[in-house]
Scaffold this active site. Sequence first.
Site, PDB file in Angstrom:
ATOM      1  N   VAL A  78       0.853  -1.186   0.000  1.00 53.24           N
ATOM      2  CA  VAL A  78       0.000   0.000   0.000  1.00 53.24           C
ATOM      3  C   VAL A  78       0.889   1.236   0.000  1.00 53.24           C
ATOM      4  O   VAL A  78       1.778   1.368   0.837  1.00 53.24           O
ATOM      5  CB  VAL A  78      -0.927   0.026   1.240  1.00 53.24           C
ATOM      6  CG1 VAL A  78      -1.775   1.299   1.249  1.00 53.24           C
ATOM      7  CG2 VAL A  78      -1.827  -1.206   1.272  1.00 53.24           C
ATOM      8  N   ALA A 117       4.499   4.099   2.851  1.00 48.88           N
ATOM      9  CA  ALA A 117       4.036   2.860   2.228  1.00 48.88           C
ATOM     10  C   ALA A 117       4.250   1.716   3.215  1.00 48.88           C
ATOM     11  O   ALA A 117       4.958   1.861   4.212  1.00 48.88           O
ATOM     12  CB  ALA A 117       4.806   2.599   0.934  1.00 48.88           C
ATOM     13  N   LYS A 118       3.646   0.601   2.948  1.00 47.48           N
ATOM     14  CA  LYS A 118       3.870  -0.592   3.780  1.00 47.48           C
ATOM     15  C   LYS A 118       3.445  -1.815   2.990  1.00 47.48           C
ATOM     16  O   LYS A 118       2.570  -1.723   2.121  1.00 47.48           O
ATOM     17  CB  LYS A 118       3.033  -0.511   5.063  1.00 47.48           C
ATOM     18  CG  LYS A 118       3.547  -1.395   6.179  1.00 47.48           C
ATOM     19  CD  LYS A 118       4.613  -0.677   6.967  1.00 47.48           C
ATOM     20  CE  LYS A 118       5.100  -1.457   8.155  1.00 47.48           C
ATOM     21  NZ  LYS A 118       5.782  -0.578   9.116  1.00 47.48           N
ATOM     22  N   GLY A 119       4.047  -2.942   3.318  1.00 49.11           N
ATOM     23  CA  GLY A 119       3.678  -4.184   2.663  1.00 49.11           C
ATOM     24  C   GLY A 119       3.560  -5.303   3.675  1.00 49.11           C
ATOM     25  O   GLY A 119       3.989  -5.174   4.823  1.00 49.11           O
TER      26      GLY A 119
END
Length: 439
Positions: free
Chosen positions: A83, A128-130
């Site tokens: 995201v 962001a992050k995953g």
Amino acid sequence: MSQAPVALGESHLAPASTLPSYLQADNLGPWGNYLQQVDRVIPHLGNLARWAETLKRPKRILIVDVPIHMDDGTIAHFEGYRVQHNVSRGPGKGGVRFHQDVTLSEVMALSAWMSVKNAAVNVPYGGAKGGIRVDPKKLSLGELERMTRRYTSEIGIIIGPNKDIPAPDVNTNEQVMAWMMDTYSMNTGSTSTGVVTGKPVDLGGSLGRREATGRGVFTVGTEAARHIGMAIKGARVAVQGFGNVGGTAARLFGDAGARTVAVQDHTGSIYQEAGVDVAALLAHVAQTGGVAGFAGAEKMENDAFWGVDCDILIPAALEQQITAENAGRIKARMVIEGANGPTTPQADDILADRNVLVVPDVIANAGGVTVSYFEWVQDFSSFFWDEDEINARLVKIMTNAFAGIWQVAQEKKVSLRTATFIVACTRILHTREMRGLYP
Ligand code: GLU
């Protein structure tokens, strides 16, 4: 028949009820908590408040299927996410989490907190992050590598050194970053060290990165303690999570004369009135995978951990640990959030009423991404700094950022969390406004 004239102004805004379902707060999960935190900052944003809806909608969400061959010959599918919450201030930046409870809304919240965190310390990144929903402890090393590589390849369409730069988070480490760097480099046909941070030092990683989050927790915590007149020497510390963040923070507080009296992790809780031997506990955790069974402390009931007699409480595990249920029992004078999102808004209010100072995640744990930024800069210039320089720059950035936030909190009579959001969201929305809407 003539068309109705197009309405102008506020009425043009989509009402919240028309938000896609995945954006609506259920008020239960981390995304709902984040939205409540945003609502608390909006009254302080002045004219920039007209852009605030930006903060409530991630820019880009990618959901990927990650199929791999398992060692037993079967094929397993995992669900992965990346995201990009906001990229107004620069490329997306934030970690990748491997955990059995990862959900899209959790990754959305974590990506949003990265936007706020990166702006709070003023590193030139968006957020962001995953994550992948998987229990990595159940995978062999080969399965872990295949899953990491396939995930990297799937999110490869949106990551890159100038687009979005992943890093370690819960259950990911230098080895995982090495595989991600290699996979991206294989797919693009050039060695691209700057695509991820938190890499091994021999592969373009930075000295000091591994300890940076814990060092930042210690640095900001020490500054906060100074403001409220609390001595670190002799302070009693309780830590939840004894991984990279909690373990390093406990060690640094110990070096400064504090003692860690209680530790909790996913294997249980332990107590030692005289203070645990942090080095021995770190060795025990490295060997057994958790604090349970540590010979140098007594076992403690998990629920009793929250009421333990301490001055400093450091949640350094997962979200939503300090809730309306346990916040009233916390004896600490100060909570330093090593984890992302450990305190719910309701618990925040209870702690504020009880005069417990909360040093929020979005500044307290920003040391990791700050040294990630140093790593990225070093990768671009292929010129590497020594550890003293890295630690000195880290302390300077964190100390200055915290001083500014403290001042805003005093001036506006708000919590440190809201003050951090004021500083960060003003920066984010100011760049948003200057860049303007396209087309
Ligand atoms: N996962 C870490 C965090 O939550 C570090 C992110 C990064 O270095 O990009 O802040």
